[in-house]
Scaffold this motif. Structure first.
Motif, PDB file in Angstrom:
ATOM      1  N   GLY A   1      90.470   9.937  13.110  1.00 18.46           N
ATOM      2  CA  GLY A   1      90.691  11.231  13.843  1.00 18.46           C
ATOM      3  C   GLY A   1      91.487  12.317  12.812  1.00 18.46           C
ATOM      4  O   GLY A   1      91.574  12.113  11.739  1.00 18.46           O
ATOM      5  N   VAL A   2      92.034  12.738  13.795  1.00 23.22           N
ATOM      6  CA  VAL A   2      92.883  14.032  13.079  1.00 23.22           C
ATOM      7  C   VAL A   2      94.154  13.606  12.421  1.00 23.22           C
ATOM      8  O   VAL A   2      94.855  14.305  11.359  1.00 23.22           O
TER       9      VAL A   2
ATOM     10  N   HIS B   1      94.581  11.430  21.306  1.00 22.72           N
ATOM     11  CA  HIS B   1      94.997  12.477  20.427  1.00 22.72           C
ATOM     12  C   HIS B   1      93.824  12.928  19.774  1.00 22.72           C
ATOM     13  O   HIS B   1      94.050  13.439  18.646  1.00 22.72           O
ATOM     14  N   ASN B   2      92.824  12.515  20.175  1.00 20.58           N
ATOM     15  CA  ASN B   2      91.539  13.079  19.300  1.00 20.58           C
ATOM     16  C   ASN B   2      90.404  13.742  20.319  1.00 20.58           C
ATOM     17  O   ASN B   2      89.986  12.919  21.066  1.00 20.58           O
ATOM     18  N   GLU B   3      89.951  15.051  20.221  1.00 17.88           N
ATOM     19  CA  GLU B   3      89.012  15.818  21.015  1.00 17.88           C
ATOM     20  C   GLU B   3      87.686  14.974  20.667  1.00 17.88           C
ATOM     21  O   GLU B   3      86.676  14.885  21.636  1.00 17.88           O
ATOM     22  N   GLU B   4      87.207  14.926  19.513  1.00 19.74           N
ATOM     23  CA  GLU B   4      85.978  14.364  18.934  1.00 19.74           C
ATOM     24  C   GLU B   4      85.949  12.819  19.218  1.00 19.74           C
ATOM     25  O   GLU B   4      87.003  12.076  19.275  1.00 19.74           O
TER      26      GLU B   4
ATOM     27  N   VAL C   1      86.121   9.071  18.281  1.00 21.27           N
ATOM     28  CA  VAL C   1      86.982   8.445  17.192  1.00 21.27           C
ATOM     29  C   VAL C   1      86.575   7.112  17.179  1.00 21.27           C
ATOM     30  O   VAL C   1      86.122   6.354  17.928  1.00 21.27           O
TER      31      VAL C   1
ATOM     32  N   GLY D   1      92.779   9.827   9.342  1.00 20.96           N
ATOM     33  CA  GLY D   1      93.364   9.632  10.671  1.00 20.96           C
ATOM     34  C   GLY D   1      94.869   8.824  10.637  1.00 20.96           C
ATOM     35  O   GLY D   1      95.411   8.887   9.673  1.00 20.96           O
TER      36      GLY D   1
ATOM     37  N   ASP E   1      92.434   4.920  12.650  1.00 22.45           N
ATOM     38  CA  ASP E   1      91.515   5.689  13.368  1.00 22.45           C
ATOM     39  C   ASP E   1      90.900   6.739  12.164  1.00 22.45           C
ATOM     40  O   ASP E   1      91.439   7.153  11.155  1.00 22.45           O
TER      41      ASP E   1
END
Length: 474
Positions: free
Chosen positions: A411-412, A388-391, A393, A461, A409
């Protein structure tokens, strides 16, 4: 009364001052437990006894202003059980008979020559110790009855052959719908309320208990014509030093809610098993055929549409694996054992393609769990963060101060409106997710009796907090 220590206070009533003094000295010399207080009249003796703190009374018979018998009767109106020893100058049978009728504890004839201090001291301590033991037993019995009276479980005690009910608390009537008076009158009458299909099994359990074996049995009971409940009884035979059974003790509790849950769980697992079988048979074969033909086609042609089809086949295989995992695991866990949280998480990391993702263990603790199932949940939480995270993490695991642990996390994150639905079957916030990974996590956590909540980490996150987990150390 003195009951919290070993001291004994004796009230000695006699109209002869010299005898009073001699007896006081003699008794207190015989036993350092004895403290003797004296009075010379029955009226003063009664007042002194009424003030309390007297464990035993020693009284002469013939005294001015009232005999020892009259004094005894007055004392018995106040306390029917306090040890009372008549210390008489003669062995008059009439006096002895009156004293016995009035409730005297003992009758001792005073001897003219030779002290009787040892005899009296022994009798006093024996009678007082016996009374104190009886009072303690009575208080214990009262407390146990009070406790049994408020217990939700039916507590009971039968004779070895189940032909005499020795004790039952009020919870029996609530569980069986039967007055306890009926059970005292006919100790096996509770069987009349047991479901006909379960009576033989209950009787067999009773017979095994009478043979000296601890037993437990589950059965149905008709509380009324329209109400049937599930009960569970546990019985332990109590034996003497020679191994002979003295009584059968046990308890009975309502397990209706538990049986309903078991039935619901069995039905659900049956449905899941059927679903898994259908998926394995009806879906895996077509997927394998499609994958095989795509492989042959890609050997002959280099086409982007074939590549997309191949990715779709892989995606279907992933979905199939998650569905089978969900169906296979169910709501049950295996044997639990103390394990280190960090070790479980590191083992899960080994089974996940972390790519550029990183894992940090903030702190750890020993917890009681099914390590295989917990590792499965940790794997899905790690995959969730990666998918669930493109970058790149970073995932952090640690313990909660009030018991439990977290996985978060940087992330987003998960939007507030989607934090509760993400734990449901088939729900995913991205096209990459199967929608079953977090459902499996929720299932594993619930199977342990824990709770899981979705929130946000300090970095924004996703953060999953698992609570209700006793930390054995850490």
């Amino acid at each position: 009364m003195n009951q919290e220590n070993d001291e004994i206070t004796v009230l000695y009533v006699d109209d002869e001052p010299d005898l009073l003094e001699l007896l006081v000295i003699g008794l207190e010399r015989e036993s350092d437990r004895l403290t003797v207080v004296t009075e010379t009249t029955t009226a003063d003796g009664l007042d002194r006894f009424g003030d309390g703190d007297v464990d035993c009374i020693l009284s002469d018979y013939a005294m001015p202003g009232g005999t020892g018998i009259e004094f005894l009767r007055s004392v018995r109106e106040i306390d029917p059980d306090v040890p009372f020893i008549m210390f008489a100058g003669t062995g008059d049978e009439r006096v002895a008979s009156e004293a016995i009728s009035a409730g005297v504890t003992d009758y001792v004839i005073e001897e003219a020559i030779g002290g009787q201090h040892e005899l009296l001291a022994r009798k006093i301590t024996t009678y007082v110790d016996r009374r104190r033991a009886e009072q303690r037993a009575r208080r214990t019995d009262e407390r146990l009855r009070d406790l049994a009276g408020v217990a939700n479980d039916a507590l009971w005690m039968f004779s070895p052959g189940w032909d005499e009910l020795l004790f039952i608390n009020e919870a029996h009537e609530r569980l069986f719908g039967q007055p306890t008076e009926e059970l005292y009158a006919d100790p096996e009458s509770f069987l009349d309320h047991v479901h006909p299909d379960d009576v033989d099994r209950v009787r067999q359990t009773m017979e095994r208990a009478s043979s000296g074996n601890s037993q437990s049995v589950e059965y149905r009971v008709h509380k009324s014509e329209s109400v049937v409940v599930w009960l569970e009884s546990h019985c332990v035979p109590i034996t003497d030093d020679e191994g002979s059974i003295q009584r059968l003790t046990g308890f009975t509790r309502d397990i209706t809610d538990r049986k309903r849950h078991e039935q619901d769980l069995a039905s659900r697992n049956e449905q899941l098993d059927g679903f898994a079988s259908t998926v394995a048979h009806d879906l895996r074969n077509p997927i394998n055929i499609a994958d095989g033909h795509l492989g042959l086609a890609r050997e002959q042609f280099d086409n982007e549409h074939l590549e997309a089809s191949a990715r779709a086949v892989v995606r279907m295989e992933e979905l199939l694996e998650d569905l089978l995992s969900l169906a296979r695991t169910g709501d049950e866990i295996g044997d639990t054992e103390p394990v280190d949280l960090a070790e479980v998480v590191r083992a899960a990391e080994d089974n996940v393609a972390m790519a550029e993702a990183t894992l940090a263990i903030e702190d750890t603790a020993t917890i009681e769990c099914d390590p295989i199932r917990l590792k499965e949940a940790a794997e899905n939480l790690l995959r969730n963060a990666i998918e669930h995270n493109e970058e790149r993490v970073g995932v952090t695991v640690g313990t909660l101060s009030d018991g439990g642990f977290f996985v978060e996390d940087d992330g987003v994150g998960i939007p507030p409106t989607e934090r509760e639905p993400v734990l449901e079957n088939g729900y995913s916030t991205t096209e990459k997710g199967t929608g079953f990974g977090l459902s499996i996590v929720d299932q594993v956590i619930s199977a342990h009796g824990w709770d899981i909540a979705v929130t946000a980490s300090d970095a924004g996150g996703a953060r999953f907090e698992v609570t209700g987990v006793p930390l054995l150390d850490g």
